[in-house]
Design an enzyme around this catalytic site. Structure first.
Site, PDB file in Angstrom:
ATOM      1  N   LYS A 210       0.977  -1.110   0.464  1.00 41.44           N
ATOM      2  CA  LYS A 210       0.124  -0.047   0.141  1.00 41.44           C
ATOM      3  C   LYS A 210       0.836   0.757  -0.152  1.00 41.44           C
ATOM      4  O   LYS A 210       0.438   2.077  -0.868  1.00 41.44           O
ATOM      5  CB  LYS A 210      -0.527   0.073   1.069  1.00 41.44           C
ATOM      6  CG  LYS A 210      -2.337  -1.025   1.239  1.00 41.44           C
ATOM      7  CD  LYS A 210      -2.902  -0.691   2.463  1.00 41.44           C
ATOM      8  CE  LYS A 210      -3.648  -2.365   2.779  1.00 41.44           C
ATOM      9  NZ  LYS A 210      -4.260  -2.459   3.833  1.00 41.44           N
TER      10      LYS A 210
ATOM     11  N   GLY B 234     -13.072  -4.845   5.534  1.00 42.78           N
ATOM     12  CA  GLY B 234     -14.247  -5.240   5.643  1.00 42.78           C
ATOM     13  C   GLY B 234     -15.085  -5.379   4.294  1.00 42.78           C
ATOM     14  O   GLY B 234     -14.779  -4.389   3.456  1.00 42.78           O
TER      15      GLY B 234
HETATM   16  N1  HSE Z   1      -4.876  -7.720   5.353  1.00 43.81           N
HETATM   17  C1  HSE Z   1      -5.622  -5.694   5.778  1.00 43.81           C
HETATM   18  C2  HSE Z   1      -5.747  -5.648   6.613  1.00 43.81           C
HETATM   19  C3  HSE Z   1      -6.819  -5.386   5.203  1.00 43.81           C
HETATM   20  O1  HSE Z   1      -6.064  -5.717   7.986  1.00 43.81           O
HETATM   21  O2  HSE Z   1      -5.148  -4.031   7.196  1.00 43.81           O
HETATM   22  C4  HSE Z   1      -6.542  -5.715   3.368  1.00 43.81           C
HETATM   23  O3  HSE Z   1      -5.821  -4.747   3.044  1.00 43.81           O
END
Ligand code: HSE
Length: 425
Positions: A205, A302
């Site tokens: 990200k 979610g």
């Molecule tokens: N696995 C990620 C989190 C959510 O725990 O933020 C999706 O990017």
């Protein structure tokens, strides 16, 4: 009214949430956006799952070719996750000129240069709001709302699973193992939690967000990454005594030396706005030269929060005649002129175990002085046998100076550096 047909690839948590929003709010979008969005088909091998969501039998496909050949589909939503099949399906859709909306951070981080090239070639859109920070509209904010700014830094809690684990450890005194097990039970962490706890998810990200924020390609390989698997209850307790909490931060900074991108557990001063972001919530704190400081907060994962991000991309694509692509030169590698310094500046917190004897501390502080590291605070924690734990916080200093000091302290034989954490004040 404009009619737009979509296909959803994968009806897992996010695909299911997206289907729900699109079907439940069809009339709302007709009224507010003047567009009629219909789900023309879904790609889902698990028929029962699709039927349980209310997808009509005839709209359930099991072969990507059936989806991309459907003339009523103009937007394909990729929410299957993983990289190989997702890449193949997205390319298949783009190659026939269908716009793609994806929530897949790993795919977008690693292959956006390729996907964007194919999208442009076929005049197709490629949208990825849901790839970063779930329902928090961070991509749109960087592309639209903050255009007037040169962004100097961004700091974020962009992984909900690790934030949940660290919150449980901090607030309920749980061990890392117990907090992870609870996160798995609640469906936040996968059975194999590596991507979250080792910081890969946050690093994918950050690579995407930093590329947008700094208008240059920031490849994943340039992101310094440390996870939370080594965090102990003692590290958290010491941090709390000194007025800090512990968070997995993703940090992007533009400095005179280049672009810093790093994901690591970080001590955050309790007064900092990010310190109050708890449980599975996410937040991104951005500093721009015109706007000053901005913080976005919300659910990073979610069904409905991530579905919200996906549907915002669908609506954008459905209501704009021009496609919008990345605002940086989207190549596989970084631009040759851009530096990614590994010797960044930060404050640090070190925990050192030493014999509880006269003169020990002065030998250690002498090593810090020799490496030009100035100390802010020193805390002596509980004794264990003949040894004591010392926790030190430094002023801002160079990463390599700290690594050098740690090596020298460990070479003293009597002293052992147990942890090194970076600090944001
Ligand atoms: N696995 C990620 C989190 C959510 O725990 O933020 C999706 O990017």
């Amino acid at each position: 009214m404009k009619k737009v047909g979509v296909a959803i690839l994968g009806l897992g948590v996010v695909g299911g949430g997206t289907y729900q929003i699109l079907t439940n709010k069809r009339e709302f979008f007709q009224r507010t956006q003047n567009v009629d969005i219909t789900v023309e088909c879904v790609l889902e091998c698990n028929r029962e799952r699709a039927l349980a969501l209310g997808v009509p039998e005839e709209k359930i496909m099991t072969n990507i070719a059936e989806v991309v050949c459907n003339p009523d589909v103009s937007i394909v939503i990729e929410v299957i996750g993983g990289v190989d099949a997702a890449r193949e399906y997205v390319l298949a859709a783009l190659n026939v000129g269908k716009t793609v909306v994806t929530s897949n951070k790993e795919l977008f981080c690693k292959y956006s240069h390729e996907l964007e090239r194919v999208a442009k070639l076929h005049n197709a859109g490629l949208y990825f709001e849901a790839s970063c920070v779930g329902g928090v509209p961070i991509i749109r904010t960087l592309l639209d709302g903050l255009q007037a700014n040169e962004i100097t830094s961004m700091m974020g809690i962009i992984n909900g699973t690790t934030n949940y684990i660290l919150t449980k450890m901090s607030e309920e005194g749980m061990s890392y193992e117990d907090a992870l097990a609870e996160a798995q039970k609640l469906g936040y962490a996968e059975a194999d939690p590596t991507a979250d706890v080792e910081g890969f998810d946050a690093a994918y990200k950050l690579s995407i967000l930093a590329s947008l924020a700094f208008h240059t390609k920031v490849p994943f390989s340039k992101v310094f990454r440390e996870g939370i698997a080594g965090i102990t209850q003692e590290m958290i307790t010491d941090a709390q005594k000194l007025g800090y909490c512990l968070k997995l931060l993703a940090i992007g900074k533009r400095t005179d030396a280049g672009i810093e991108v790093r994901v690591h557990p970080t001590l955050v001063r309790k007064e900092h706005p990010l310190a109050s972001v708890n449980d599975s919530f996410n937040a991104v704190y951005i500093t721009g030269d015109s706007v000053g400081e901005v913080m976005l907060y919300g659910r990073g994962a979610g069904a409905l929060p991530t579905g919200s991000a996906i549907v915002s991309d669908i609506i954008y694509a459905a209501t704009h005649s021009e496609n919008r692509y990345s605002t940086f030169k989207n190549t596989a590698e970084a631009d040759g002129d851009v530096k990614f310094p590994s010797d960044f500046m930060s404050a640090y917190c070190l925990r050192i175990r030493v014999p509880d004897k006269t003169g020990v501390l002065s030998k250690i502080t002498a090593l810090f002085a020799k490496n030009d590291i100035s100390l802010v605070e020193v805390l002596q924690s509980a004794k264990e046998g003949d040894t004591a734990g010392i926790t030190l916080i430094t002023h801002e200093t160079r990463e390599l100076a700290v690594r050098n000091a740690v090596e020298k302290i460990n070479a003293l034989e009597f002293a052992q550096v147990q942890s090194v954490l970076r600090v944001v004040s």
